[in-house]
Enzyme design. Sequence first.
Site, PDB file in Angstrom:
ATOM      1  N   GLU A  61      -2.775  -8.678   4.116  1.00 36.61           N
ATOM      2  CA  GLU A  61      -2.425  -9.126   5.474  1.00 36.61           C
ATOM      3  C   GLU A  61      -3.563  -8.930   6.470  1.00 36.61           C
ATOM      4  O   GLU A  61      -3.530  -9.487   7.576  1.00 36.61           O
ATOM      5  CB  GLU A  61      -1.173  -8.388   5.962  1.00 36.61           C
ATOM      6  CG  GLU A  61      -1.400  -6.998   6.527  1.00 36.61           C
ATOM      7  CD  GLU A  61      -1.575  -5.898   5.476  1.00 36.61           C
ATOM      8  OE1 GLU A  61      -1.622  -4.710   5.859  1.00 36.61           O
ATOM      9  OE2 GLU A  61      -1.667  -6.238   4.273  1.00 36.61           O
TER      10      GLU A  61
ATOM     11  N   HIS B 255      -4.596  -4.758   0.982  1.00 38.64           N
ATOM     12  CA  HIS B 255      -4.130  -5.119   2.322  1.00 38.64           C
ATOM     13  C   HIS B 255      -4.418  -6.597   2.576  1.00 38.64           C
ATOM     14  O   HIS B 255      -5.226  -6.966   3.441  1.00 38.64           O
ATOM     15  CB  HIS B 255      -4.805  -4.249   3.376  1.00 38.64           C
ATOM     16  CG  HIS B 255      -4.146  -2.926   3.570  1.00 38.64           C
ATOM     17  ND1 HIS B 255      -2.938  -2.783   4.218  1.00 38.64           N
ATOM     18  CD2 HIS B 255      -4.522  -1.686   3.199  1.00 38.64           C
ATOM     19  CE1 HIS B 255      -2.591  -1.502   4.247  1.00 38.64           C
ATOM     20  NE2 HIS B 255      -3.537  -0.813   3.628  1.00 38.64           N
TER      21      HIS B 255
ATOM     22  N   CYS C 241       0.830  -1.211   0.000  1.00 34.33           N
ATOM     23  CA  CYS C 241       0.000   0.000   0.000  1.00 34.33           C
ATOM     24  C   CYS C 241       0.870   1.267   0.000  1.00 34.33           C
ATOM     25  O   CYS C 241       1.555   1.523  -0.972  1.00 34.33           O
ATOM     26  CB  CYS C 241      -0.999  -0.031   1.144  1.00 34.33           C
ATOM     27  SG  CYS C 241      -2.454   1.006   0.826  1.00 34.33           S
TER      28      CYS C 241
END
Length: 275
Positions: free
Chosen positions: A206, A204, A112
Amino acid sequence: MATPQIKIGILNLMHDKVDTQKRFENVFAHAECPVKLTFLYPQTHYRDRPVPELVQAISRPLDLARLNEFDGFIITGAPIEQIDFSAVTYIDEIHQLIDRLVKLNIPQLYICWGAMAAANYLYGIEKHRLAEKLFGVFPNHIVNHGPLLAGLPDGFLAPHARYAELDHQQIIDHPDLILEATTIDDNLFSFRAPKYQQSFLFAHLEYGREALLKEYRREKNAYPDREYAKPLNYFLDPIHMRGPQFKWQPAQHIYFDNWLQTVANDMQNKQLVKE
């Protein structure tokens, strides 16, 4: 013969540092090989103020002289994509870190804002603000298959949460960059620079199940008088914001397993050169 431990350094720039560290620990917990994660913080971020005790307790200061300890390195996102790069207090330290990672030929994963900052510094890719925040869980279209997308079907789901985007045409036109995937609406998912073992991830991946909800609440609590868009395609009950779904978990496992495998392959290649 025992499988060698893979050592990953993570520069944690996120606001929710404890949650972020737990997310990455969860991401790599199911890896087939042993993984050691070391979380770091940029020292110049605290140039004029004490380093918070929590930050000191869960991470260590970035030391460029010790980067050769790591087999792979991640720079996380940060909630500052609406700020010019030049206004970020620790941007010079980020640039020095990137230079050192490239010199040591360490596989790099930028996520990001980390991906925006690295792509801008390394390749001159320009950033622009989006008309509105890209926020929710969206299908992604594979443009060019690559090692980190192996096993992902076209249309795989991933969470996106950002106010800015990079110039797609500059990425496409750059000879060292390969655009890998975009959302169905043509927002970036990822691209790579294979020559330098660099991967740029804009979703994102994760994030865990509750992360988008927590991000919405954080922004809303900070500015309760403002209207914020709710994350799309995320809740079982979108009207009442109930039942967040973890629809990107399969993509999360595949993508990070693939990246870890590229790091392991790099370790093996370097060992062969030594022998």
